[in-house]
Design an enzyme around this catalytic site. Sequence first.
Site, mmCIF file in Angstrom:
data_model
loop_
_atom_site.group_PDB
_atom_site.id
_atom_site.type_symbol
_atom_site.label_atom_id
_atom_site.label_comp_id
_atom_site.label_asym_id
_atom_site.label_seq_id
_atom_site.Cartn_x
_atom_site.Cartn_y
_atom_site.Cartn_z
ATOM 1 N N SER A 153 6.602 -7.909 -7.827
ATOM 2 C CA SER A 153 7.343 -8.301 -6.636
ATOM 3 C C SER A 153 8.430 -9.276 -7.027
ATOM 4 O O SER A 153 8.181 -10.220 -7.778
ATOM 5 C CB SER A 153 6.414 -8.977 -5.631
ATOM 6 O OG SER A 153 5.815 -8.008 -4.847
ATOM 7 N N HIS A 202 8.221 -12.280 0.608
ATOM 8 C CA HIS A 202 6.777 -12.525 0.579
ATOM 9 C C HIS A 202 6.364 -13.382 -0.620
ATOM 10 O O HIS A 202 5.281 -13.939 -0.633
ATOM 11 C CB HIS A 202 5.967 -11.221 0.712
ATOM 12 C CG HIS A 202 5.863 -10.372 -0.522
ATOM 13 N ND1 HIS A 202 6.671 -9.285 -0.760
ATOM 14 C CD2 HIS A 202 5.023 -10.433 -1.569
ATOM 15 C CE1 HIS A 202 6.329 -8.722 -1.901
ATOM 16 N NE2 HIS A 202 5.335 -9.390 -2.416
ATOM 17 N N ASP A 262 13.178 -7.718 2.127
ATOM 18 C CA ASP A 262 12.170 -8.591 1.517
ATOM 19 C C ASP A 262 12.767 -9.440 0.387
ATOM 20 O O ASP A 262 12.501 -9.215 -0.792
ATOM 21 C CB ASP A 262 11.013 -7.727 0.997
ATOM 22 C CG ASP A 262 9.751 -8.540 0.753
ATOM 23 O OD1 ASP A 262 9.850 -9.778 0.686
ATOM 24 O OD2 ASP A 262 8.673 -7.936 0.629
HETATM 25 N N1 ARG Z 1 2.447 -4.584 -0.702
HETATM 26 C C1 ARG Z 1 3.312 -5.593 -1.232
HETATM 27 C C2 ARG Z 1 2.596 -6.349 -2.354
HETATM 28 O O1 ARG Z 1 1.588 -5.927 -2.807
HETATM 29 C C3 ARG Z 1 3.806 -6.514 -0.174
HETATM 30 C C4 ARG Z 1 2.810 -7.473 0.371
HETATM 31 C C5 ARG Z 1 3.325 -8.445 1.384
HETATM 32 N N2 ARG Z 1 3.511 -7.835 2.683
HETATM 33 C C6 ARG Z 1 2.525 -7.676 3.633
HETATM 34 N N3 ARG Z 1 2.832 -7.065 4.735
HETATM 35 N N4 ARG Z 1 1.311 -8.120 3.484
HETATM 36 O O2 ARG Z 1 2.610 -7.516 -2.569
HETATM 37 N N1 GLU Z 2 4.074 -6.277 -3.475
HETATM 38 C C1 GLU Z 2 3.599 -6.351 -4.822
HETATM 39 C C2 GLU Z 2 3.625 -7.755 -5.414
HETATM 40 O O1 GLU Z 2 3.404 -8.720 -4.763
HETATM 41 C C3 GLU Z 2 4.407 -5.438 -5.662
HETATM 42 C C4 GLU Z 2 4.105 -4.110 -5.249
HETATM 43 C C5 GLU Z 2 3.114 -3.442 -6.135
HETATM 44 O O2 GLU Z 2 1.943 -3.824 -6.173
HETATM 45 O O3 GLU Z 2 3.603 -2.522 -6.766
HETATM 46 O O4 GLU Z 2 3.783 -7.931 -6.580
#
Ligand code: ARG
Ligand code: GLU
Length: 731
Positions: free
Chosen positions: A654, A87, A223
Amino acid sequence: MRYKFTSILSCIFLIASSLTLKAGEGMWLPMFLGQLNEAEMRTMGLKITAADIYSVNKGSLKDAIVLLGGCTAELVSGTGLLLTNHHCGYDAIVKQSTIEHNYVENGFWAMQRNQELSSPSLSATFIVRMDEITQEILGGVRDNMSESERTKYIDQQVEKLKASYAKESWQGVMIKPFFEQNRYFIFVTETYNDIRLVGAPPSSIGKFGSDTDNWVWPRHTGDFSMFRIYADKNNRPADYSAENVPFTPRHFLPISLDGVKEGDFSMVIGFPGTTDEYLPAAALEVLTRTTNPARIGIRDRVLSTMDREMRASESIKLLYATRYATVANYWKKWIGENQGLKSTKAVEKRREYEAEFTGRLAKKPELQEKYGELINTFNTLYTKMEPYMGNQTLYSEFQQHSSTITLSLNCIDLINQFNTKGEAAYIEARNKFLAKLDAQYAGFSTRVDRQLFTVVLDSYLKNVNADFLPAESVQWKQSFQGDWQTMAEALFDESVLRKKDDLKTLLSKEPSKAVEIMQKDPVISAILAISKTYKEKVSPNLLAYTEELKKLQRNFMKAQMEVFAEKRFYPDANRTMRVAYGQVKGYDPKDAVEYLPYTWLDGIMQKYIPGDYEFDVPKKLIDLYRQKDYGQYGQDGRMPVCFIGSNHTTGGNSGSPAMDGYGNLVGINFDRVWEGTMSDINYDPTLCRNIMVDIRYVLFVIDKYAGAGHLVEEMKLVHPKAGNSKKKSKP
Ligand code: ARG
Ligand code: GLU
């Protein structure tokens, strides 16, 4: 058994916990690890020293970790190979994709160096060194300075230091405040701009589970994506050139094939973005009661509108996929955060903490005099601010979700240019606007945006405080019997913004004429009324309150550090390099539910829904699963996929490397668990877990799935548990 044991422990813990730091909590500054953390880290299983993690004199772990866009990435070879999340690389992968070469859908692998794809949107920044400069910045600050004098003075000091700080010509410097502006640090950086895409799995692996599984454990997402840093012949930063060569890092991370087990030490180093761990209870109340519900509410409607349309049409799905994922990501996080703040009784605990704070002040007159009024002042201020904060949140959401509103705001900007700066400024701004117009209109569907516009306008007008409604709303109410949806549709259908060509024709008119028409347009004039009212009635008050709050928060931080002098403090995240450490660990989110810390390929097959856009599984992966063809990456005949730990992370982490006690790479961080998303505000050791993809699954996908074993050959694979942590094993 385990349950009983933990509950007795947690009772003992609770008694002590209002003051002591909770195991796993903290995003620590690399340069203070030796002083604050090393001893504890070693008892938890760290086998290397603080100087092996951060040193300015020799290659250390920090030299293998970069800021990549808004994410983190790590070097895994002496030839510049970088690992990060799928991502995080997503945008670069999308930009390289066409209908014929759909790398998002099918994945991409450079089988030779010359196939690696230049990704100009990305750059990689190293931290060369950091130093504390609090004295230089704050030394001359006087108590009798007003806030604005103080800010002005600090800004001058910052500029002076930046200009004079010793560094090489190709390096950069950055100065940032820590602990609510009570301390300052300077960072010397090196930024590499020639970054090339080396590999990415198909979305059915890299994004497996998509939004349904986002923020959720158990997880099965591969990921990750892979890039390479290129440098000039002297290994220095250089813009893209065919002459550039793979970068040679001062350090890169060996990769452990031994995997992890529950209780193992784990460490995550990266660039976390923002946390607010030292807020007063009053702030938490406003967040849970007003601001989070406001943004969740409007996004509920925006998302269900997009979802309905995306399900009905393949082309709409493509057009809105990224937007949907972005809006959904934080929407879901805030829901989890609110639930978590409530389930952990965060407000009540913060009140207890404040009571302890007040109690200690009472025993020390000199502290009482300095800080005695803080908590009361916070309470009063937040009560005054709450409606303004709610409105600010609503207004910020109002601006984000409808392309027609974005276009209106662009037009309003033109109107303002004309009225305040005159025709020349207007023409310059108009030409810029025109140049982007085709792309802007290509980014949305008018039919879908009509609905989004309606939903957003309706949500805003329904939820905004009556005091902040524009005067025009009296007229609107009469004309549409208070039915904002009908009104929104009627305005939309009469607006010039509906058709790109109409807008272009309008903009080609003589400036004063164009401005006159824009001001009369039903949509533009409505948006203008709303934004004007916001700017007159909300912004100025909020600005004044925020200034006051900043000062209070700064004093409160200082006070907490003095009053709880025995406690270790870590600064809130601010996108600077931090070290988090904890253990590989499951959790018990509710009665009768206990989560194990690892997932397996078997779980992917359990979630498999053929043809589904979130849960499809590529055929090759199914074949490998059936044949149990895991090579050196499997464990006891199974393929590990993800694991969780008690490392304190947030957005920006991330792509961060998850390492074992030797500093070997064991996983890549990419998310947090649902029940622990409140860790940005209230870390709870029983619930907060970060989610990492197991490095063995990453290598398995590269090698066995994609047939890109030549990339694994570039890496250094180790077996620390067999005691040969230095030996390279052949893939
Ligand atoms: N929750 C993770 C973060 O905050 C992954 C986000 C990307 N994935 C998604 N399904 N939107 O970035
Ligand atoms: N998915 C998050 C990011 O893009 C990391 C997950 C979190 O927020 O802990 O950095």
